[in-house]
Design an enzyme around this catalytic site. Structure first.
Site, PDB file in Angstrom:
ATOM      1  N   HIS A  52      22.680  21.024  -3.554  1.00 53.84           N
ATOM      2  CA  HIS A  52      21.843  20.968  -4.762  1.00 53.84           C
ATOM      3  C   HIS A  52      22.538  21.696  -5.924  1.00 53.84           C
ATOM      4  O   HIS A  52      22.488  21.240  -7.062  1.00 53.84           O
ATOM      5  CB  HIS A  52      20.485  21.634  -4.514  1.00 53.84           C
ATOM      6  CG  HIS A  52      19.646  20.953  -3.483  1.00 53.84           C
ATOM      7  ND1 HIS A  52      19.450  21.469  -2.228  1.00 53.84           N
ATOM      8  CD2 HIS A  52      18.961  19.779  -3.519  1.00 53.84           C
ATOM      9  CE1 HIS A  52      18.657  20.666  -1.537  1.00 53.84           C
ATOM     10  NE2 HIS A  52      18.349  19.627  -2.287  1.00 53.84           N
ATOM     11  N   GLY A 102      13.209  21.150  -2.834  1.00 52.31           N
ATOM     12  CA  GLY A 102      13.358  22.565  -2.473  1.00 52.31           C
ATOM     13  C   GLY A 102      14.216  22.752  -1.241  1.00 52.31           C
ATOM     14  O   GLY A 102      14.973  21.854  -0.869  1.00 52.31           O
ATOM     15  N   ALA A 103      14.090  23.947  -0.596  1.00 55.40           N
ATOM     16  CA  ALA A 103      14.973  24.343   0.509  1.00 55.40           C
ATOM     17  C   ALA A 103      16.425  24.100   0.075  1.00 55.40           C
ATOM     18  O   ALA A 103      17.188  23.403   0.729  1.00 55.40           O
ATOM     19  CB  ALA A 103      14.628  23.593   1.792  1.00 55.40           C
ATOM     20  N   SER A 108      18.788  20.072   3.764  1.00 56.62           N
ATOM     21  CA  SER A 108      17.709  21.045   3.974  1.00 56.62           C
ATOM     22  C   SER A 108      17.267  21.024   5.437  1.00 56.62           C
ATOM     23  O   SER A 108      16.851  22.039   5.996  1.00 56.62           O
ATOM     24  CB  SER A 108      16.528  20.715   3.074  1.00 56.62           C
ATOM     25  OG  SER A 108      16.964  20.607   1.740  1.00 56.62           O
TER      26      SER A 108
END
Ligand code: PAF
Length: 253
Positions: free
Chosen positions: A37, A31-32, A186
């Site tokens: 990504h 995530g983040a 991140s």
């Protein structure tokens, strides 16, 4: 875009995809999410019929509770980013399902995981390899996409795939950088604006300086606490702390 929390719901869809001979591209994340990504997602979309992303902040790869707690989380923004990027499905598994065995089984690599980041983050790669092994088993994808910013992680996962005869191909994708040269991560979210500018020096020195000793010295002179600067596998690697944020990067030499 479909969102799954329970593994069994994803497995039903996966079986359907397989019956229709559709290829699956998988992007595992914590995530983040940022442009780095999304570049993995774009590559997966280009090369597969179906793009699947997991978001799971894996507790076993953190060296301290504090680091795990401080890890940035932005699930609502992540879901809208992935939706906008045209991802087909995301998995948000819970810890109990992933670690139903209480980490009774784990993957340990005894050589390359002990140097570079592994020398400073004991057991970190046991956590990474174990969760990736689990996620690859769940995804049963044709291809899995990893960023070159975490080059040591990519190499270890690629070697693990060979050692365990896994079918999913591991594909590396170039590091995505800010216009300043700073590798997207991140963890950058935890840097102040001033230090975000300063952190870009890492990439500059990795290229400009003649020796690893020069890179180390120049970073230390600029206020970084350097863990390592090393050359191995035709690349120059660095890990350094700035404002309690650990930054890593590497370039081809
Ligand atoms: O690179 C990451 O985000 C993580 O290490 C990974 C591969 C998703 C495993 O938790």
């Amino acid at each position: 875009m479909k969102t799954f929390e329970r593994l069994s719901d994803w497995v039903s869809l996966r079986q359907e995809l397989k019956q229709h001979n559709r290829t699956i591209g998988f992007v595992p994340t914590m995530g983040a999410l940022h442009e780095g990504h999304i570049s993995l997602v774009n590559q997966a979309k280009k090369e597969n019929d179906f793009t699947f992303v997991s978001i799971f902040v894996n507790p076993t790869q953190f060296n301290s509770k504090e680091d795990l707690e401080k890890y940035p989380r932005s699930i609502t923004e992540d879901i809208s980013l992935l939706n906008a990027a045209g991802v087909d499905a995301i998995l948000l598994p819970n810890e109990n399902e992933i670690y139903e065995d209480n980490f009774r089984f784990k993957i340990t690599e005894n050589k390359f995981s002990k140097i570079l980041c592994g020398a400073y983050r004991p057991d970190h790669f046991d956590g990474v390899l174990t969760v990736v092994m689990k996620l690859l088993g769940i995804a049963q994808a044709d291809r899995c996409y990893m960023g070159e910013k975490d080059f040591q992680q990519y190499l270890l996962i690629k070697d693990m795939r060979e050692s365990f005869f896994l079918k999913t191909k591991i594909i590396s994708c170039p590091t995505i950088r800010e216009s300043s040269g700073l590798a997207m991560s991140s963890r950058n979210e935890r840097l102040s604006t001033e230090n975000k500018v300063k952190a870009a020096i890492i990439y500059k020195y990795l290229h400009e300086k003649k020796t690893v000793a020069d890179v180390r010295q120049s970073l230390e002179d600029s206020g970084f606490k350097v863990e390592y600067v090393e050359e191995i596998y035709g690349r120059r690697f660095v890990a350094a702390w700035l404002e309690n944020v650990r930054l890593i990067d590497n370039v081809k030499i």
